[in-house]
Design an enzyme around this catalytic site. Structure first.
Site: not given
Ligand code: UD1
Ligand code: UDP
Length: 381
Positions: A222
């Site tokens: 991601h």
């Molecule tokens: C965010 C965090 C990242 C973390 C990740 C965990 C920042 C800068 N990034 O990244 O550090 O590792 O969360 O998962 O804060 N979207 C949906 N539905 C949702 C959420 C997101 O469709 O419920 C889509 C949207 O298109 C959005 C994109 O995902 O623009 C990115 O979401 P965003 O929260 O901006 O960043 P993440 O890549 O999720």
């Molecule tokens: N996770 C989850 N379901 C998924 C993928 C990840 O519950 O389909 C959990 C995973 O076990 C971990 C956390 O989400 O505890 C990690 O989140 P993510 O990878 O989104 O973000 P990061 O840790 O890189 O910030």
């Protein structure tokens, strides 16, 4: 009688919701007469399988406040969060704000609280990738430098803070100009120990997949560096397709990744991804994720949390990034950096697929980080 300590916990993204379960659980178990927790959800993640599922499944109290900011550019999203958090902090007096990790929700909480003189307690302080092109690196540096209590999960995190000028011999009273750096262990270790057992009881099948133990690899991707770059995204997918020729690949797809696969990939590529051994599935719940981790052969990921959980479940991990904050995993041979190099990913898979390590030395504390952090917060206030 002393008033209860009032904490504002800010969450927003999936991993923060999961991490927060650890502290909420410790408050309910041992501190409910002394600490009151108010939970604010920024709304950064909002899909049911990125947010609501965790509250239901992990027994986290429903957020008292939801800012519903949703997705937006970094500046806009963070600004909306700062405005919302500031309003809450102005309306009610809090003894401190609890922030997790390194997302935009973390940064917004740090800016809003520090400027109002509310002590910041940062959980997962001190982690560094030393790569400032990552939005997370910027968020964590800013947050650490306005924190009063810095809860470091690892020895390395402490060293990183010392390198940035933090002192380990500060004495009480602690405040923003005299912070306390604490080696607390990792709250996610608490969670894996606690929820790992519950997972087994709850699910007979995982995500309705016909999974056999050790017969598949687990993958998550991601990071914006990987998803938003066609070359890197296809390099990872090529490796997955090669691996899928011999071993099923289960890939719960983050919404960012799903969106980019839809936007960037050609029709030909999308067809390739329909290969039967490659299971692109919606994000799973945390309990299901634990089972996927526990029973897989190995893990491929660019997630911070999933790298550590691979180690908690004693599984080799191939890191789909050029570096990691969790360097002790690599130093001890539990995880291996491949970045998005297709050949390297496949060759590591071939080497590691049959390797079973016996020795997993403790790196992330004793599984009681939550209670320990609360004792430090209580001592401060
Ligand atoms: C965010 C965090 C990242 C973390 C990740 C965990 C920042 C800068 N990034 O990244 O550090 O590792 O969360 O998962 O804060 N979207 C949906 N539905 C949702 C959420 C997101 O469709 O419920 C889509 C949207 O298109 C959005 C994109 O995902 O623009 C990115 O979401 P965003 O929260 O901006 O960043 P993440 O890549 O999720
Ligand atoms: N996770 C989850 N379901 C998924 C993928 C990840 O519950 O389909 C959990 C995973 O076990 C971990 C956390 O989400 O505890 C990690 O989140 P993510 O990878 O989104 O973000 P990061 O840790 O890189 O910030």
């Amino acid at each position: 009688m002393k008033n209860k300590i009032k904490l504002l916990t800010v969450i927003g993204a999936r991993p923060q919701i999961i991490k927060a379960a650890g502290l909420s659980r410790a408050i309910l178990k041992s501190y409910s007469d002394r600490i009151q927790e108010v939970i604010l959800h920024t709304g950064q993640h909002y899909d049911t399988n990125m947010s609501a599922v965790f509250f239901e499944e992990l027994g986290i109290p429903t957020p008292d406040i939801n800012l519903n900011v949703g997705s937006a550019s970094h500046g806009k999203q963070t600004a909306m969060m700062i405005e919302g958090i500031e309003k809450v902090l102005l309306e009610t007096t809090f003894d401190g704000i609890v922030l997790y990790g390194d997302t935009n929700s973390t940064l917004a909480g740090a800016i809003a609280a520090s400027k109002l003189g509310v002590p910041v307690f940062h959980i997962e302080a001190g982690l560094r990738s030393f790569n400032k092109t990552m939005p997370e690196e910027i968020n964590r540096i800013h947050t650490d430098h306005v924190s009063t209590l810095l809860f470091c999960p690892t020895e390395q995190a402490i060293k990183n803070l010392v390198q940035e000028g933090f002192k380990l011999n500060n004495l009480a009273p602690y405040h923003i100009n005299n912070p306390k750096v604490i080696h607390s262990g990792d709250i996610m270790y608490d969670n894996t120990l606690y929820f790992g057992e519950i997972a087994e009881k709850k699910y007979q099948t995982i995500a309705n997949l016909p999974i056999k133990e050790m017969d598949y690899v687990l993958c998550t991707v991601h990071r914006n560096q990987n998803t938003d770059n066609l070359e890197k995204l296809t390099a990872i997918l090529k490796a997955l397709l090669t691996i899928a020729e011999s071993t099923p690949v289960i890939f719960p797809v983050h919404p960012r990744t799903a969106k980019k696969i839809e936007e960037l990939l050609s029709a030909e590529w999308k067809l390739k991804l329909k290969q039967t051994n490659l299971h692109l599935i919606p994000p799973v719940s945390f309990l299901e994720m634990n089972l996927l981790e526990k029973y897989c052969r190995l893990v491929l990921t660019d997630s911070g949390g999933v790298q550590k959980e691979s180690y908690f479940w004693k599984k080799s991990c191939i890191i789909l990034r050029p570096e990691t904050e969790w360097v002790e995993l690599v130093e001890n041979g539990y995880a291996h950096i491949a970045d998005t190099d297709t050949e390297k990913i496949v060759s590591l898979f071939n080497t590691l697929r049959n390797e079973v390590k016996q020795e997993y030395k403790p790196l992330y504390g004793n599984g009681k980080a939550g209670e320990f952090m609360l004792s430090e917060i209580e001592a401060l206030l």
